[in-house]
Structures are given as C-alpha cells and as structure tokens.
Design a protein around this motif. Structure first.
Motif, short mmCIF file in Angstrom:
data_model
loop_
_atom_site.label_atom_id
_atom_site.label_comp_id
_atom_site.label_asym_id
_atom_site.label_seq_id
_atom_site.Cartn_x
_atom_site.Cartn_y
_atom_site.Cartn_z
N ALA A 88 0.86 -1.19 0.00
CA ALA A 88 0.00 0.00 0.00
C ALA A 88 0.89 1.23 0.00
CB ALA A 88 -0.90 0.00 1.24
N ALA A 89 0.61 2.16 -0.89
CA ALA A 89 1.43 3.37 -0.96
C ALA A 89 0.75 4.39 -1.85
CB ALA A 89 2.82 3.04 -1.53
N LYS A 90 1.21 5.60 -1.76
CA LYS A 90 0.88 6.66 -2.73
C LYS A 90 1.89 6.51 -3.86
CE LYS A 90 -0.56 10.71 -4.39
NZ LYS A 90 -1.86 10.86 -5.08
N VAL A 91 1.40 6.14 -5.03
CA VAL A 91 2.28 5.75 -6.15
C VAL A 91 1.86 6.51 -7.40
CG1 VAL A 91 3.07 3.83 -7.59
CG2 VAL A 91 2.58 3.45 -5.18
N GLY A 92 2.83 6.84 -8.23
CA GLY A 92 2.50 7.48 -9.50
C GLY A 92 3.72 7.70 -10.36
N GLY A 93 3.50 8.17 -11.57
CA GLY A 93 4.59 8.42 -12.50
C GLY A 93 5.30 9.72 -12.20
N ILE A 94 6.11 10.13 -13.18
CA ILE A 94 7.01 11.26 -12.96
C ILE A 94 6.25 12.56 -12.71
CG2 ILE A 94 7.26 11.76 -15.44
CD1 ILE A 94 10.27 12.26 -14.79
N MET A 95 5.14 12.78 -13.40
CA MET A 95 4.41 14.04 -13.21
C MET A 95 3.63 14.05 -11.90
SD MET A 95 5.34 16.15 -15.38
CE MET A 95 4.21 17.47 -14.99
N ALA A 96 3.09 12.90 -11.52
CA ALA A 96 2.39 12.81 -10.22
C ALA A 96 3.37 13.11 -9.10
CB ALA A 96 1.77 11.44 -10.06
N SER A 133 13.04 1.35 -6.99
CA SER A 133 14.39 1.61 -7.52
C SER A 133 14.75 3.09 -7.48
CB SER A 133 14.47 1.12 -8.98
OG SER A 133 13.50 1.82 -9.77
N CYS A 134 13.76 3.96 -7.23
CA CYS A 134 14.05 5.40 -7.20
C CYS A 134 14.82 5.80 -5.95
CB CYS A 134 12.76 6.20 -7.26
SG CYS A 134 11.85 6.05 -5.73
N ILE A 135 15.03 4.84 -5.02
CA ILE A 135 15.79 5.18 -3.80
C ILE A 135 17.27 5.43 -4.10
CG2 ILE A 135 14.28 3.81 -2.30
CD1 ILE A 135 16.60 1.69 -2.24
N TYR A 136 17.71 5.00 -5.29
CA TYR A 136 19.14 5.08 -5.60
C TYR A 136 19.51 6.44 -6.20
CZ TYR A 136 19.07 0.06 -4.67
OH TYR A 136 18.91 -1.16 -4.06
N PRO A 137 20.77 6.84 -6.10
CA PRO A 137 21.20 8.13 -6.64
C PRO A 137 20.92 8.27 -8.12
CG PRO A 137 22.88 7.24 -5.17
CD PRO A 137 21.86 6.15 -5.36
N LYS A 138 20.64 9.51 -8.54
CA LYS A 138 20.31 9.80 -9.94
C LYS A 138 21.39 9.28 -10.89
CE LYS A 138 19.11 13.53 -13.11
NZ LYS A 138 18.10 14.57 -13.21
N LEU A 150 22.26 5.77 -0.84
CA LEU A 150 22.77 6.94 -0.11
C LEU A 150 24.20 7.30 -0.47
CD1 LEU A 150 21.21 6.27 3.43
CD2 LEU A 150 20.41 7.87 1.66
N THR A 151 24.61 7.01 -1.69
CA THR A 151 25.97 7.38 -2.11
C THR A 151 25.97 8.60 -3.03
OG1 THR A 151 25.84 5.86 -4.00
CG2 THR A 151 26.80 4.99 -1.95
N GLY A 152 24.79 9.22 -3.23
CA GLY A 152 24.74 10.38 -4.11
C GLY A 152 23.38 11.04 -4.10
N ALA A 153 23.27 12.18 -4.80
CA ALA A 153 22.01 12.94 -4.81
C ALA A 153 20.91 12.14 -5.53
CB ALA A 153 22.23 14.27 -5.53
N LEU A 154 19.68 12.34 -5.04
CA LEU A 154 18.53 11.66 -5.62
C LEU A 154 18.01 12.43 -6.83
CD1 LEU A 154 16.78 10.90 -2.21
CD2 LEU A 154 17.92 9.23 -3.68
N GLU A 155 17.15 11.76 -7.61
CA GLU A 155 16.47 12.41 -8.74
C GLU A 155 15.45 13.40 -8.16
OE1 GLU A 155 16.15 12.93 -11.94
OE2 GLU A 155 14.18 13.84 -11.65
N GLU A 159 12.19 12.91 -5.30
CA GLU A 159 12.94 12.86 -4.04
C GLU A 159 12.06 12.64 -2.82
OE1 GLU A 159 15.04 16.33 -1.91
OE2 GLU A 159 16.65 15.28 -3.00
N PRO A 160 10.89 13.30 -2.70
CA PRO A 160 10.03 13.04 -1.53
C PRO A 160 9.64 11.56 -1.41
CG PRO A 160 9.34 15.05 -2.62
CD PRO A 160 10.37 14.40 -3.52
N TYR A 161 9.24 10.99 -2.52
CA TYR A 161 8.85 9.56 -2.55
C TYR A 161 10.05 8.68 -2.22
CZ TYR A 161 7.21 5.28 -5.06
OH TYR A 161 6.86 4.00 -5.43
N ALA A 162 11.19 9.00 -2.80
CA ALA A 162 12.40 8.21 -2.56
C ALA A 162 12.82 8.28 -1.09
CB ALA A 162 13.54 8.71 -3.46
N LEU A 163 12.74 9.48 -0.50
CA LEU A 163 13.11 9.61 0.91
C LEU A 163 12.14 8.85 1.81
CD1 LEU A 163 14.30 13.32 1.03
CD2 LEU A 163 15.70 11.25 1.36
#
Ligand SMILES: NC(=O)C1=CN([C@@H]2O[C@H](COP(=O)(O)OP(=O)(O)OC[C@H]3O[C@@H](n4cnc5c(N)ncnc54)[C@H](OP(=O)(O)O)[C@@H]3O)[C@@H](O)[C@H]2O)C=CC1
Ligand SMILES: C[C@H]1O[C@H](OP(=O)(O)OP(=O)(O)OC[C@H]2O[C@@H](n3cnc4c(=O)[nH]c(N)nc43)[C@H](O)[C@@H]2O)[C@@H](O)[C@@H](O)C1=O
Length: 332
Positions: A88-96, A133-138, A150-155, A159-163
């Motif tokens: 269960a999660a709030k999920v969506g594509g890049i624009m969401a 997979s969005c948890i990984y650095p851009k 956590l080895t680099g900046a996120l996309e 970023e909110p979803y990844a964090l």
C-alpha cells in the motif's frame, strides 16, 4: 535490446524455492495480510498467494485507512496474520511525483509507520516491505547494486517519494536490529501489468503509452506526442514476475539488505514507444515534448542477489505489453 533468455520453465532453484510451500520462512497455508491488495502489485501478490494455497487477508481502504496508526494496529491485532506484504502506498509516474510532493512524502511515511509498527505490536512474525528503484542516486553506476544506497544525490522529480521509501527500509532494518524482527525489503524496478493505473497525468510511462497509442489509432490521429526526449532508459518487470519474486523472498530471505527486483535489461523510452506502437497497431508519427521532465537518465538494477536465490523473470516485455493491453481493453 538483445532479449535475455527468459526461462520457459522455472530453473531448478526456482522450482525448489517456488514449489508450493517450499522454504521454511512462510509456512504452508500461512495467513498473509496484503496491504494495498487492490493495486497493481498488491493484486498480483494476492493472486499468487492464493494460487499457492495461502490464505489472503485484506481490508478495503474505505474500512481502514492505513495512515491511521491506531486503527491499523487494532486491525492487525484482530487478524493476527502470519505475514504482511506492504504494497500500500501513494504511487504514480514522474508528473504525479513532481506535482504532489506532499502526499508522496507524508502518505507513504504514515502508511509505513502504521503498518510496520502495527505488525510488530500484533506479533506478526514476517513482513515484506516494497520500496522502489528510485531510492538510488540519480547518477548511480549501472547496473545499480543495493550498496549504492545513499551514495549520491537523488532524482529531484521523485525525491520526496524516494526519501519516504528510504525511511521505510531504514525502519525495517531498525526493527530487525532492535527486536530481531524477521522483516525484509524488496526494491522493484519499474513495474507494469494488469491492474495498472492508466490515467494519462498520474500513471507511469508504459500504461500511458498503451493508452495514448490506442486512442490515437481509434481517432486516426496522425501523431502522438510523448513526454521528455525519449532518451532515458528504463527497466520493466511484469507484475506477475514481481509477485513470484515476493513469494521467493518471503520463503527464503531473511537479511537486512534490501533486494533489487528486476529483469536485468533496459531500453530507451523511445524504443519502448516503438514497441508499444507496434503492439497497439498505431501507424502515425511519434513526437517528443521536451518541456516535460526526463527524470533519471537510467536505473537498471543489479539483480545478482535475487538471481542467487533462484529467481528468473518469465514474462518477456513485448508479450507482457500485449497481455496488459488486452487486459486494459476488457477492463476499461
Ligand atoms: N508501479 C511501479 O512501477 C512500482 C511500484 N513499486 C511499489 O510497489 C508498491 C505498490 O505499488 P502499485 O501497486 O504500483 O501502486 P497502486 O497505486 O497500484 O496500489 C497502491 C495501493 O495502495 C492502496 N493505498 C494507498 N493509500 C492507502 C491508504 N492510505 N490506506 C489504505 N490503502 C492505501 C491503494 O488503495 P486504493 O486502490 O483503494 O486507493 C492501492 O490499492 C508501492 O510500495 C510502490 O512504491 C515499486 C517500484 C515500481
Ligand atoms: C517506478 C518509478 O516511476 C517513477 O519514475 P519514472 O520511471 O521516471 O516515471 P515514469 O514511468 O512516469 O517516466 C519514465 C520516463 O518516461 C517518459 N515518458 C514519456 N511519455 C510519458 C507519458 O506519457 N507518461 C509518463 N508517465 N512518462 C512518460 C518520462 O518523461 C520519463 O522519462 C517514479 O514514481 C519513481 O519514484 C519510481 O519509483
């Protein structure tokens, strides 16, 4: 894209690991609560669990908002499942993600805090958390290993979803360390299949392309305009393959490290568009709206850890797209 041979039959390890009730960490006939059972992932996991003889427990969102920690804890205490799958999660594509950063951060944090703490309070022995997979650095080296976290900046676009997801896997690790909980995390790549979201503004790319090409063919449009440049690369795994991986992990895996779940190959968005256009049968042109974001340039997962457990993807992308298109036509 050179298609990787997909095992027609499960590999021996797969068969051993995936034979009904194989493995000791999810006992035969276990009662499994699937949080998010109506979604793309939750519905696929529920189907797979039922097919293999497990008892699937669910609770509709109208009856239980999983952001409500007290009610979630009470419900899990009443149900006392043998395992929980947190899909269960709030999920969506890049624009969401780009336009709704608050619920992508807050809803996901609240759901994770409620369900994991509620499961532990209810004495649930086993829990599988779905990250992404969005948890990984851009710009993580490709393919991305679990150690890249956590080895680099996120996309920025997600970023909110990844964090929130990184907080979720950290929570899982904390429950393991402090309470010895047998809770694990999976990090799936981009998923698709029956039950996906086909809304053109909030969906992920694959269902959006299916719908755009279908409607263009129906309307005899000369051209379809897609988002971004078409150059980013994405990996796609059919959700029924993901569900098989989830059961394998529930049965066989009990370590703190999250496990990447993917198919081990990727393609450009432009190549994906050509494939979807062909499957749908649209014969017009494709244009690109570069005012829309590309997002991460590439996020191909290293799936060695999962492969060592015996997992092999079984649904090739083109076949999966065709089946998803047919499902959408019959369900919309
Ligand atoms: N789709 C993808 O490409 C990927 C997904 N994942 C992860 O897989 C998991 C599932 O994603 P997916 O199935 O695609 O998402 P969906 O949006 O298809 O499903 C999410 C589910 O969560 C439920 N839900 C959301 N908020 C609440 C709430 N407050 N209380 C109760 N239920 C709620 C929804 O219920 P309802 O339908 O009633 O609103 C829905 O059933 C997520 O953790 C996601 O991060 C990871 C990688 C890729
Ligand atoms: C699973 C994953 O999913 C999300 O990340 P994403 O993969 O970047 O998202 P996406 O699937 O929406 O886009 C992929 C690419 O496709 C291009 N694109 C073209 N045309 C359309 C189009 O019509 N719709 C969409 N959505 N994208 C399009 C788009 O421009 C981009 O380059 C996050 O939730 C992230 O947090 C996450 O976990």
């Amino acid at each position: 894209m050179t298609p990787r041979p997909h095992s027609a039959e499960p590999a021996p390890d797969d068969a051993a690991a995936e034979s009904p009730h194989g493995g000791s960490l999810l006992p035969p006939g276990a009662r499994v609560f699937v949080a998010g059972h109506r979604g793309l992932v939750g519905s696929a996991v529920a189907r797979r669990l039922a097919a293999e003889g497990y008892e699937v427990l669910t609770c509709d969102r109208t009856a239980l908002d999983l952001r409500d920690a007290d009610r979630t804890r009470r419900r899990l205490g009443e149900l006392r499942p043998d395992a929980v799958v947190l899909a269960a999660a709030k999920v969506g594509g890049i624009m969401a993600n780009k336009t709704q950063p608050v619920p992508f951060l807050e809803d996901n944090l609240r759901i994770q805090l409620s369900v994991v703490a509620g499961a532990h309070a209810a004495g649930v022995p086993r829990l599988l958390f779905l990250g992404s997979s969005c948890i990984y650095p851009k710009h993580a080296p490709q393919p991305i290993t679990e150690e890249a976290l956590l080895t680099g900046a996120l996309e920025p676009t997600n970023e909110p979803y990844a964090l929130a997801k990184i907080a979720g896997l950290t929570q899982i690790r904390a429950y393991r360390e402090q309470y010895g909980a047998s809770y694990i995390s999976a990090m799936p790549t981009n998923l698709y299949g029956p039950g996906d979201n086909f809304d053109l503004e909030t969906s992920h790319v694959l269902p959006a392309l299916v719908r755009r090409f279908h409607e263009a063919r129906r309307d005899r449009a000369p051209r379809v305009v897609l988002w971004g440049s078409g150059t980013p690369r994405r990996e796609f795994l059919h959700v029924d393959d993901l569900a098989r991986a989830c059961l394998l992990l529930l049965r066989r895996y009990d370590e703190a490290t999250p496990v990447n779940v993917g198919c081990g190959e990727d393609l450009t968005i432009a190549a994906l568009a050509e494939t979807v256009r062909d499957v749908v049968g649209f014969d017009g042109d494709i244009g690109w709206d570069t005012s829309r974001p590309d997002g991460t340039p590439r996020k191909l997962l290293d799936v060695s850890r999962l492969s060592k457990l015996g997992f092999r993807p079984q649904i090739p992308l083109r076949e999966g797209i065709r089946a998803t298109y047919e499902w959408w036509l019959t369900s919309s």
